[in-house]
Design a protein around this motif. Structure first.
Motif, short mmCIF file in Angstrom:
data_model
loop_
_atom_site.label_atom_id
_atom_site.label_comp_id
_atom_site.label_asym_id
_atom_site.label_seq_id
_atom_site.Cartn_x
_atom_site.Cartn_y
_atom_site.Cartn_z
N PHE A 117 28.97 52.90 44.38
CA PHE A 117 30.29 52.30 44.22
C PHE A 117 30.59 51.23 45.27
CE2 PHE A 117 35.02 52.45 44.47
CZ PHE A 117 35.28 51.98 43.19
N PRO A 118 30.27 51.43 46.57
CA PRO A 118 30.53 50.35 47.53
C PRO A 118 29.77 49.07 47.21
CG PRO A 118 30.18 52.43 48.67
CD PRO A 118 29.79 52.66 47.23
N LEU A 119 28.55 49.18 46.70
CA LEU A 119 27.80 47.98 46.33
C LEU A 119 28.45 47.29 45.14
CD1 LEU A 119 25.74 49.82 47.97
CD2 LEU A 119 23.95 48.60 46.73
N ALA A 120 28.90 48.09 44.17
CA ALA A 120 29.59 47.51 43.01
C ALA A 120 30.87 46.81 43.46
CB ALA A 120 29.91 48.61 42.00
N MET A 121 31.60 47.41 44.38
CA MET A 121 32.83 46.78 44.88
C MET A 121 32.54 45.49 45.64
SD MET A 121 35.61 48.22 43.90
CE MET A 121 34.74 48.31 42.33
N ARG A 122 31.42 45.45 46.33
CA ARG A 122 31.06 44.20 47.03
C ARG A 122 30.86 43.08 46.02
NH1 ARG A 122 27.00 43.27 52.13
NH2 ARG A 122 26.53 41.08 51.76
N LEU A 123 30.22 43.38 44.90
CA LEU A 123 30.02 42.37 43.86
C LEU A 123 31.33 41.99 43.17
CD1 LEU A 123 26.74 43.72 42.22
CD2 LEU A 123 26.97 41.67 43.65
N MET A 124 32.17 43.02 42.86
CA MET A 124 33.38 42.75 42.10
C MET A 124 34.52 42.20 42.94
SD MET A 124 33.51 45.64 39.09
CE MET A 124 33.43 47.11 40.09
N SER A 125 34.39 42.26 44.27
CA SER A 125 35.40 41.65 45.13
C SER A 125 34.98 40.28 45.63
CB SER A 125 35.68 42.57 46.34
OG SER A 125 34.53 42.67 47.16
N ALA A 126 33.78 39.85 45.24
CA ALA A 126 33.27 38.55 45.69
C ALA A 126 33.99 37.40 44.99
CB ALA A 126 31.77 38.46 45.44
N ARG A 127 33.95 36.23 45.59
CA ARG A 127 34.64 35.06 45.04
C ARG A 127 34.08 34.63 43.69
NH1 ARG A 127 38.23 32.66 48.29
NH2 ARG A 127 38.26 33.27 50.50
N ASP A 128 32.80 34.93 43.42
CA ASP A 128 32.22 34.47 42.16
C ASP A 128 32.34 35.51 41.05
OD1 ASP A 128 30.44 36.22 43.35
OD2 ASP A 128 28.65 35.04 42.93
N PHE A 129 33.09 36.61 41.28
CA PHE A 129 33.35 37.57 40.21
C PHE A 129 34.64 37.14 39.50
CE2 PHE A 129 34.95 41.65 38.48
CZ PHE A 129 33.85 41.99 37.70
N PRO A 130 34.61 36.91 38.18
CA PRO A 130 35.75 36.25 37.52
C PRO A 130 36.91 37.16 37.12
CG PRO A 130 33.98 36.57 35.95
CD PRO A 130 33.46 37.05 37.28
N LEU A 131 36.75 38.48 37.22
CA LEU A 131 37.81 39.37 36.78
C LEU A 131 38.63 39.88 37.97
CD1 LEU A 131 35.92 41.58 34.13
CD2 LEU A 131 36.91 39.29 33.89
N PRO A 132 39.95 40.04 37.82
CA PRO A 132 40.77 40.55 38.92
C PRO A 132 40.48 42.02 39.19
CG PRO A 132 42.08 40.34 36.92
CD PRO A 132 40.74 39.74 36.60
N LEU A 133 40.28 42.35 40.46
CA LEU A 133 40.01 43.73 40.80
C LEU A 133 41.24 44.60 40.56
CD1 LEU A 133 37.59 45.32 41.87
CD2 LEU A 133 38.52 45.06 44.17
N LEU A 134 42.43 44.07 40.87
CA LEU A 134 43.66 44.81 40.61
C LEU A 134 43.87 44.94 39.10
CD1 LEU A 134 46.23 43.45 43.22
CD2 LEU A 134 45.02 45.63 43.24
N GLY A 135 44.07 46.14 38.64
CA GLY A 135 44.30 46.36 37.21
C GLY A 135 43.03 46.54 36.40
N LEU A 136 41.86 46.44 37.05
CA LEU A 136 40.60 46.62 36.32
C LEU A 136 40.47 48.10 35.92
CD1 LEU A 136 38.39 44.49 35.71
CD2 LEU A 136 37.11 45.43 37.63
N VAL A 137 40.15 48.35 34.65
CA VAL A 137 40.14 49.70 34.10
C VAL A 137 38.70 50.12 33.79
CG1 VAL A 137 40.95 51.20 32.23
CG2 VAL A 137 42.43 49.37 33.09
N HIS A 138 38.29 51.26 34.33
CA HIS A 138 36.97 51.82 34.02
C HIS A 138 37.05 52.43 32.62
CE1 HIS A 138 33.37 54.34 35.78
NE2 HIS A 138 33.01 53.52 34.81
N THR A 139 36.33 51.86 31.65
CA THR A 139 36.48 52.29 30.26
C THR A 139 35.36 53.22 29.78
OG1 THR A 139 35.44 50.20 29.62
CG2 THR A 139 37.85 50.31 29.53
#
Length: 286
Positions: A84-106
């Motif tokens: 999970f920390p590695l995934a968060m590093r990718l999803m919090s990076a500037r080149d990740f296009p989706l907002p982390l706030l409100g992101l839903v694990h489906t």
């Protein structure tokens, strides 16, 4: 002909990233994201070699999820926590296009190819597999892999949804699910469950921690982590050493609350009041 995607670059880490600054950075960048399934996404594959699970954290995780605390094999869901920390590093990076706030694990699918001893050393790798249109927005897929030497022993694929207006207006209907699964147990979930799981897993998203912080995101009370719900169901069900698990997160579980665990053969579900379905899943061979 569609262009060939660029090769995935590999970045080797020396330690697991700290989650708190990653969550803060992702939250700060969220207002500037413009979700689009055609947007570019990170092509980096993060690798953390020589990882050995911490026994104290593993025991705390097993306890809060209902797994045997002294087991010598990792719970099937625990490598997700490690990645999970590695995934968060990718999803919090500037080149990740989706907002982390409100992101839903489906959803999540996990394949364990063989037993994963808790005292062993592993190489962990995480990458974003791509974006896809969803009837309610844009969905990102994140792949996590656990290797012992050159052998792939565990892998998962999680999908995360960013909700936004979309041209995919036609509402998709769920497939027929068959008869309702028989109830097995009723669980009373305490109000501090999100804080306890967050301490064990490192996932301290404010929607799980306290009613006040959950209300900032539209929830009347704190909600249970989706990964806790699937882990708790698998702890109750039991999983063989080699198995494939698929689970779909359907509706949040409010804390405190009462839920019913239902199961039959390889299928399981978590239900709330008035027949509300929080989670569905199935277990089969890999």
């Amino acid at each position: 002909m569609a262009p060939t995607p660029p090769e995935r670059a590999e970045s080797v880490l020396t330690r697991s990233p700290s989650l708190a600054p990653l969550l803060a950075r992702g939250a700060a960048l969220s207002p500037f994201r413009r979700p689009d399934p055609a947007a570019a996404h990170p092509r980096t594959r993060l690798v953390l070699p020589g990882l050995r699970p911490d026994p104290a954290r593993l025991a705390a995780y097993a306890t809060v999820c209902g797994f045997p605390a002294a087991a010598d094999t990792l719970p099937l869901t625990y490598p997700h926590v490690l990645g999970f920390p590695l995934a968060m590093r990718l999803m919090s990076a500037r080149d990740f296009p989706l907002p982390l706030l409100g992101l839903v694990h489906t959803s999540i699918s996990v394949t364990r190819h063989r037993a994963t001893p808790s005292a062993a050393f592993y190489d962990l790798a995480v990458h974003v597999d791509g974006l896809a249109p969803h009837r309610r927005g844009t969905e990102a897929a994140v792949v996590t892999e656990l290797r012992s030497g050159d052998e792939l022993v565990w892998e998962s694929r999680s999908t995360y949804l960013a909700r936004h207006r979309t041209t995919h207006a036609k509402e998709q209907t769920r497939p027929e699910e068959g008869p309702e699964l028989p109830a097995v147990e009723e669980w009373q979930l305490p109000g501090d469950l999100g804080r306890r799981y967050g301490a064990a897993s490192g996932d301290r998203n404010p929607i799980h921690l306290h009613p006040l912080t959950a209300r900032l995101f539209g929830f009347p009370r704190a909600i249970a982590h989706g990964m806790w719900t699937v882990a708790r169901c698998l702890a109750a069900h039991g999983v063989p050493d080699a198995a494939e698990v698929r689970a779909e997160f359907r509706a949040p579980v409010l804390l405190p609350g009462t839920v019913t665990y239902a199961a039959d053969d390889g299928r399981f579900a978590l239900r709330g009041g008035r027949g509300r379905i929080h989670l569905t899943g199935e277990i089969g061979p890999p």
